[in-house]
Design a protein around this motif. Structure first.
Motif, mmCIF file in Angstrom:
data_model
loop_
_atom_site.group_PDB
_atom_site.id
_atom_site.type_symbol
_atom_site.label_atom_id
_atom_site.label_comp_id
_atom_site.label_asym_id
_atom_site.label_seq_id
_atom_site.Cartn_x
_atom_site.Cartn_y
_atom_site.Cartn_z
ATOM 1 N N ILE A 1 60.636 54.071 61.228
ATOM 2 C CA ILE A 1 59.368 53.688 60.610
ATOM 3 C C ILE A 1 58.229 53.763 61.621
ATOM 4 N N ALA A 2 58.493 53.341 62.866
ATOM 5 C CA ALA A 2 57.457 53.391 63.895
ATOM 6 C C ALA A 2 56.988 54.822 64.124
ATOM 7 N N GLU A 3 57.924 55.761 64.147
ATOM 8 C CA GLU A 3 57.559 57.166 64.342
ATOM 9 C C GLU A 3 56.812 57.722 63.132
ATOM 10 N N ARG A 4 57.245 57.334 61.931
ATOM 11 C CA ARG A 4 56.605 57.836 60.713
ATOM 12 C C ARG A 4 55.176 57.297 60.559
ATOM 13 N N ILE A 5 54.930 56.067 60.973
ATOM 14 C CA ILE A 5 53.585 55.504 60.880
ATOM 15 C C ILE A 5 52.606 56.369 61.665
ATOM 16 N N GLY A 6 53.007 56.761 62.881
ATOM 17 C CA GLY A 6 52.146 57.631 63.675
ATOM 18 C C GLY A 6 51.874 58.949 62.981
ATOM 19 N N ALA A 7 52.903 59.521 62.352
ATOM 20 C CA ALA A 7 52.742 60.800 61.659
ATOM 21 C C ALA A 7 51.779 60.673 60.480
ATOM 22 N N TYR A 8 51.840 59.558 59.743
ATOM 23 C CA TYR A 8 50.995 59.396 58.561
ATOM 24 C C TYR A 8 49.544 59.095 58.938
ATOM 25 N N VAL B 1 29.724 66.538 61.057
ATOM 26 C CA VAL B 1 30.502 67.341 60.114
ATOM 27 C C VAL B 1 31.497 68.225 60.871
ATOM 28 N N GLY B 2 31.032 68.859 61.945
ATOM 29 C CA GLY B 2 31.925 69.698 62.738
ATOM 30 C C GLY B 2 33.081 68.920 63.327
ATOM 31 N N GLY B 3 32.813 67.704 63.809
ATOM 32 C CA GLY B 3 33.880 66.875 64.350
ATOM 33 C C GLY B 3 34.903 66.485 63.305
ATOM 34 N N LEU B 4 34.435 66.144 62.113
ATOM 35 C CA LEU B 4 35.349 65.782 61.024
ATOM 36 C C LEU B 4 36.182 66.979 60.587
ATOM 37 N N GLU B 5 35.572 68.140 60.520
ATOM 38 C CA GLU B 5 36.329 69.342 60.151
ATOM 39 C C GLU B 5 37.361 69.684 61.224
ATOM 40 N N ARG B 6 37.026 69.444 62.485
ATOM 41 C CA ARG B 6 38.001 69.692 63.561
ATOM 42 C C ARG B 6 39.216 68.789 63.408
ATOM 43 N N ILE B 7 38.990 67.525 63.114
ATOM 44 C CA ILE B 7 40.105 66.591 62.945
ATOM 45 C C ILE B 7 40.953 66.997 61.749
ATOM 46 N N ARG B 8 40.301 67.392 60.665
ATOM 47 C CA ARG B 8 41.037 67.782 59.455
ATOM 48 C C ARG B 8 41.866 69.035 59.669
ATOM 49 N N ASN B 9 41.313 70.010 60.374
ATOM 50 C CA ASN B 9 41.931 71.331 60.457
ATOM 51 C C ASN B 9 42.799 71.534 61.697
ATOM 52 N N THR B 10 42.946 70.504 62.532
ATOM 53 C CA THR B 10 43.742 70.643 63.744
ATOM 54 C C THR B 10 44.849 69.592 63.751
ATOM 55 N N PRO B 11 46.001 69.916 63.195
ATOM 56 C CA PRO B 11 47.121 68.958 63.224
ATOM 57 C C PRO B 11 47.730 68.881 64.609
ATOM 58 N N ILE B 12 48.635 67.946 64.786
ATOM 59 C CA ILE B 12 49.351 67.838 66.045
ATOM 60 C C ILE B 12 50.127 69.129 66.263
ATOM 61 N N PRO B 13 50.246 69.626 67.507
ATOM 62 C CA PRO B 13 50.963 70.886 67.748
ATOM 63 C C PRO B 13 52.365 70.868 67.136
ATOM 64 N N PRO B 14 52.735 71.925 66.398
ATOM 65 C CA PRO B 14 54.031 71.960 65.698
ATOM 66 C C PRO B 14 55.246 71.665 66.579
ATOM 67 N N PRO B 15 55.328 72.190 67.822
ATOM 68 C CA PRO B 15 56.511 71.849 68.641
ATOM 69 C C PRO B 15 56.660 70.347 68.870
ATOM 70 N N TYR B 16 55.520 69.670 69.093
ATOM 71 C CA TYR B 16 55.579 68.231 69.303
ATOM 72 C C TYR B 16 55.941 67.519 68.007
ATOM 73 N N ASP B 17 55.392 68.008 66.899
ATOM 74 C CA ASP B 17 55.680 67.411 65.602
ATOM 75 C C ASP B 17 57.163 67.543 65.255
#
Length: 308
Positions: A254-261, A202-218
């Motif tokens: 599209i290649a870049e957007r697939i990674g984002a989605y 559960v903790g691992g799943l919550e970490r994935i959900r609540n930690t997006p890619i760093p905004p500068p990189y995004d």
């Protein structure tokens, strides 16, 4: 030799006839970016602009393309890794749910196993799986939400129960089983180990959900992709092949957007980008308490194009 087909269904796989559905889902998600591409092409191509004032050198465009390929490849690799980690953790949730029921069956006598108390404990584990589903995605199918409410009512638990509160109920239930000598100390430790493994998942799943890619990189990756795509478009326009430039720009976009989605495995649209959480939870429910829950109009799907 003639082989007979079983009743377990074929492994989940994308049918070729569904490729157009996947393409439609992708275009629907990227409609803003594609709209900007169409607008840019409509503005730049007809204009009689001085390309030398806008266009980088051929070597610069090539270097930019290499850099863009590296960034897109890295982002997509990280996105798939995050998606697969989430799927692995959900596999752990499923397996530990089965271990919970099997552990109780193995530790308790036949009479104890058939008691309402033990049924309550197994139902509690199912409720935790469904509640985790809803909390990760923050939405639910209306009929499944009704099913959840009915399950919590059977457990005499409040409708606003959370994964954390339900897990605490499970821990107290283990303590009570030990105090009333339904299980030995070794059995208590075994059930606690299953509970701890569930908490880790559960903790691992919550970490994935609540930690997006760093905004500068995004921000940086899409910006440099648009810079490169614009240069690509202008370069092929200068060579009299604007359509080729548009298509290549479209491919990189599209290649870049697939990674984002794919970075969001708990998205709400139930498309092929998200995980089949409802289907997974139905399978878990049927393993632990077969035919006890009413899913209403919802039916699980084995088609990865439309999981939910």
């Amino acid at each position: 030799m003639a082989f007979k087909t079983g009743s377990y269904g074929d492994p989940a796989a994308t049918n070729q006839r569904d490729y157009w559905r996947v393409a439609f889902q992708l275009v629907k998600r990227a409609k803003f970016d594609l709209g900007m591409l169409v607008l840019m092409s409509a503005v730049l191509i007809p204009l009689d602009i001085h390309l030398k004032d806008w266009l980088l050198s051929t070597k610069a465009v090539a270097v930019l393309g290499i850099a863009m390929s590296i960034f897109i490849g890295f982002r997509n690799t990280q996105a798939i890794s995050s998606w697969w980690e989430a799927r692995t953790l959900w596999g752990s949730v499923v397996n530990k749910s089965r271990c919970w029921a099997d552990g109780l069956r193995g530790l308790l006598s036949r009479q104890q196993w058939q008691s309402a108390r033990t049924k309550h404990l197994v139902q509690l584990q199912v409720a935790i799986a469904w509640q985790l589903n809803f909390e990760l995605r923050n939405f639910w199918h209306p009929d499944l939400q009704l099913m959840r409410q009915q399950l919590l009512h059977q457990l005499a638990l409040p409708v606003n129960s959370t994964v954390r509160s339900l897990s605490a109920q499970r821990a107290m239930a283990i303590q009570q089983l030990a105090e009333e000598q339904w299980i030995s100390e070794r059995g208590r430790i075994h059930l606690l180990e299953i509970s701890d493994a569930m908490t880790d998942a559960v903790g691992g799943l919550e970490r994935i959900r609540n930690t997006p890619i760093p905004p500068p990189y995004d921000l940086f990756v899409p910006v440099i992709n648009w810079v490169f795509g614009t240069q690509l478009l202008l370069s092929f326009e200068s060579q009299g092949s604007p359509i080729t430039g548009i298509l290549l720009f479209f491919g990189f976009l599209i290649a870049e957007r697939i990674g984002a989605y794919v970075e969001g495995p708990f998205d709400q649209d139930g498309s092929s980008f998200s995980m089949p959480l409802n289907t997974i939870c139905v399978g878990t429910s049927e393993d632990l308490i077969p035919s006890e829950l009413d899913y209403g109009r919802y039916r699980p799907s084995r088609n990865p194009v439309f999981w939910d």
